[in-house]
Design a protein around this motif. Sequence first.
Motif, PDB file in Angstrom:
ATOM      1  N   ARG A   1       0.844  -1.198   0.000  1.00  0.00           N
ATOM      2  CA  ARG A   1       0.000   0.000   0.000  1.00  0.00           C
ATOM      3  C   ARG A   1       0.876   1.243   0.000  1.00  0.00           C
ATOM      4  NH1 ARG A   1      -4.123   0.705   4.883  1.00  0.00           N
ATOM      5  NH2 ARG A   1      -2.125   0.861   5.975  1.00  0.00           N
ATOM      6  N   THR A   2       1.821   1.296   0.938  1.00  0.00           N
ATOM      7  CA  THR A   2       2.737   2.430   1.038  1.00  0.00           C
ATOM      8  C   THR A   2       4.140   1.901   1.280  1.00  0.00           C
ATOM      9  OG1 THR A   2       0.955   3.680   2.110  1.00  0.00           O
ATOM     10  CG2 THR A   2       3.161   4.631   2.180  1.00  0.00           C
ATOM     11  N   PRO A   3       5.127   2.293   0.476  1.00  0.00           N
ATOM     12  CA  PRO A   3       6.488   1.789   0.696  1.00  0.00           C
ATOM     13  C   PRO A   3       7.103   2.400   1.953  1.00  0.00           C
ATOM     14  CG  PRO A   3       6.501   3.445  -1.038  1.00  0.00           C
ATOM     15  CD  PRO A   3       5.060   3.202  -0.688  1.00  0.00           C
TER      16      PRO A   3
ATOM     17  N   VAL B   1       9.052   1.476  -4.947  1.00  0.00           N
ATOM     18  CA  VAL B   1       9.509   1.294  -3.562  1.00  0.00           C
ATOM     19  C   VAL B   1      10.070   2.573  -2.957  1.00  0.00           C
ATOM     20  CG1 VAL B   1       9.970  -1.145  -3.977  1.00  0.00           C
ATOM     21  CG2 VAL B   1      11.824   0.514  -4.243  1.00  0.00           C
ATOM     22  N   THR B   2       9.967   3.689  -3.669  1.00  0.00           N
ATOM     23  CA  THR B   2      10.450   4.970  -3.135  1.00  0.00           C
ATOM     24  C   THR B   2       9.287   5.743  -2.527  1.00  0.00           C
ATOM     25  OG1 THR B   2      12.193   5.082  -4.820  1.00  0.00           O
ATOM     26  CG2 THR B   2      11.625   7.126  -3.666  1.00  0.00           C
ATOM     27  N   PRO B   3       9.317   6.006  -1.231  1.00  0.00           N
ATOM     28  CA  PRO B   3       8.212   6.724  -0.572  1.00  0.00           C
ATOM     29  C   PRO B   3       8.085   8.153  -1.087  1.00  0.00           C
ATOM     30  CG  PRO B   3       9.587   5.567   1.027  1.00  0.00           C
ATOM     31  CD  PRO B   3      10.325   5.532  -0.272  1.00  0.00           C
ATOM     32  N   ASP B   4       6.867   8.698  -0.956  1.00  0.00           N
ATOM     33  CA  ASP B   4       6.626  10.085  -1.349  1.00  0.00           C
ATOM     34  C   ASP B   4       6.254  10.945  -0.149  1.00  0.00           C
ATOM     35  OD1 ASP B   4       4.126   9.160  -0.735  1.00  0.00           O
ATOM     36  OD2 ASP B   4       3.205   9.641  -2.669  1.00  0.00           O
ATOM     37  N   TYR B   5       6.593  10.475   1.049  1.00  0.00           N
ATOM     38  CA  TYR B   5       6.298  11.223   2.274  1.00  0.00           C
ATOM     39  C   TYR B   5       7.607  11.499   3.020  1.00  0.00           C
ATOM     40  CZ  TYR B   5       6.647   6.451   4.065  1.00  0.00           C
ATOM     41  OH  TYR B   5       7.080   5.184   4.343  1.00  0.00           O
ATOM     42  N   ALA B   6       7.536  12.345   4.011  1.00  0.00           N
ATOM     43  CA  ALA B   6       8.728  12.753   4.753  1.00  0.00           C
ATOM     44  C   ALA B   6       9.384  11.566   5.444  1.00  0.00           C
ATOM     45  CB  ALA B   6       8.369  13.822   5.783  1.00  0.00           C
ATOM     46  N   PHE B   7      10.694  11.521   5.375  1.00  0.00           N
ATOM     47  CA  PHE B   7      11.460  10.477   6.043  1.00  0.00           C
ATOM     48  C   PHE B   7      11.202  10.551   7.548  1.00  0.00           C
ATOM     49  CE2 PHE B   7      15.134   8.749   8.182  1.00  0.00           C
ATOM     50  CZ  PHE B   7      15.471   7.636   7.431  1.00  0.00           C
TER      51      PHE B   7
END
Length: 488
Positions: free
Chosen positions: A204-206, A281-287
């Motif tokens: 769903r979210t990486p 597999v690269t998230p689009d939210y803050a680390f």
Amino acid sequence: MNTISPDYQIIVIGTGFSGLGMGIALKKAGINDFAILEKANDVGGTWRDNHYPGCACDVQSHLYSFSFEPNPNWSRMYAPQPEIKKYLQHCARKYGLLSHIQFGQQVKQAVYEEDYKLWRIETAAGKTLTARVVVGGMGGLSTPAYPNIKGLNKFKGVKFHSQDWQHDYALEGKRVAVIGTGASAIQFVPQIVPKVAHLDLYQRTPPWIMPKPDRDITSAERTLFKLAPKSQEAIRNAIYLQLESRVLGFVLNPRVMKLPELQARRHIRQAIKDPVLRKKVTPDYAFGCKRVLISNDYLPSLAQPNVDVITHGIKEVRANSIIGDDGVERPIDAIIFGTGFKAQDPIPRGAIFGKGGVDLLDTWKEGAQAYLGSTMSGFPNLFLLMGPNTGLGHSSMVFMIESQVAYVMDFLKQMNKHGWKEVDVKADQQQRFNDDLQNKLGSAVWSTGCKSWYVNDSGKNTTLWPGFTFDFRRKTAQFDAQNYQTSK
């Protein structure tokens, strides 16, 4: 007030790090009038219940242990599950807790009897026990979470949650669907990819993933730790300070997280060459907004030819297949849920009743909350270890547990000294504490907009401590009776 002698002065629930840590502290203080209730037939908590392939801790071994009981025999920098379970079994034996533990006694209900100022505990096995004080060490990650998917009950293959791993089911040559990409999945997926014929990973979210600085601990190092315990203590302290520095990015200045994010992006580039998969597999939210995971083999396992990472949702499960939102039907033999735990619902409705017969959940309308993560107004003489907002995104929970145990022990000391029968945190003090806590969480990286198990459906973070662990230890060093209503 009616008087009645309780069966025990103290009842502790659970035998993970929390329950055992509490029991050990009681024994060290010369207090023997207590019982520990355990639902299973062995100690260990989450480290007994989770035994999937690759299960290990993501905090370094030297810090993920009791400060008073170092283990010179860890085999790796990050201990595997069997070693942590063995360590907890060792602690239970060494400190004489086995005679206090009642196995096979899952707590069904705890009710506060106002007339007697006692807690009445009912177990699923039909036992009734009373205690003046109850200490809950159930842990927040103990109840598996399952997705609500159409047709799941019609599936004719094998399905199980990572916590309930079916070791007798041979995965060799099977078509397997893994649902979820949380902390458990990134550990077991690399272990099963070489075995299965094909693996569909439903993401769903990486997660953001960092390299895991793991290695074998040499025999020479283990010998040194045995002969010179201070050397292991020095390593423990160094690890603690290193991890504590992460608070600067998590809470004080989230912009600092850009540096580890660059490292995580490089980790992805090095492991995955296919640009399509790399984007998946690269998230689009803050680390740091969601739990940051560590692994060296998860990303490379996704690049194997027998693995498909599927980012579409699941439309329906059929007898022997899954149909995605993309309309594609994919045949499968087994479903493994890597969907984590009900961190937002650690205590079920109907389990704990305080003054006036009020269900604890009815006081948690906007989500779980407590004073110092430990006590709740209207529920006298009840303490939760690893309670609301004591979780960490950066360090060892054992440190937090030891802090709370010290708080309970000082409470017991003062209770005995002053002859208190009932101690209840003041509602205004609890609210003031939580208002301040939520204010600090509002500017932390966990509040930057991603969806995670840290935050409930209404957007409230009920799980994490927004600051340094040494600050929490300072706040719990002594029982602050002025913030409680006491009566004899």
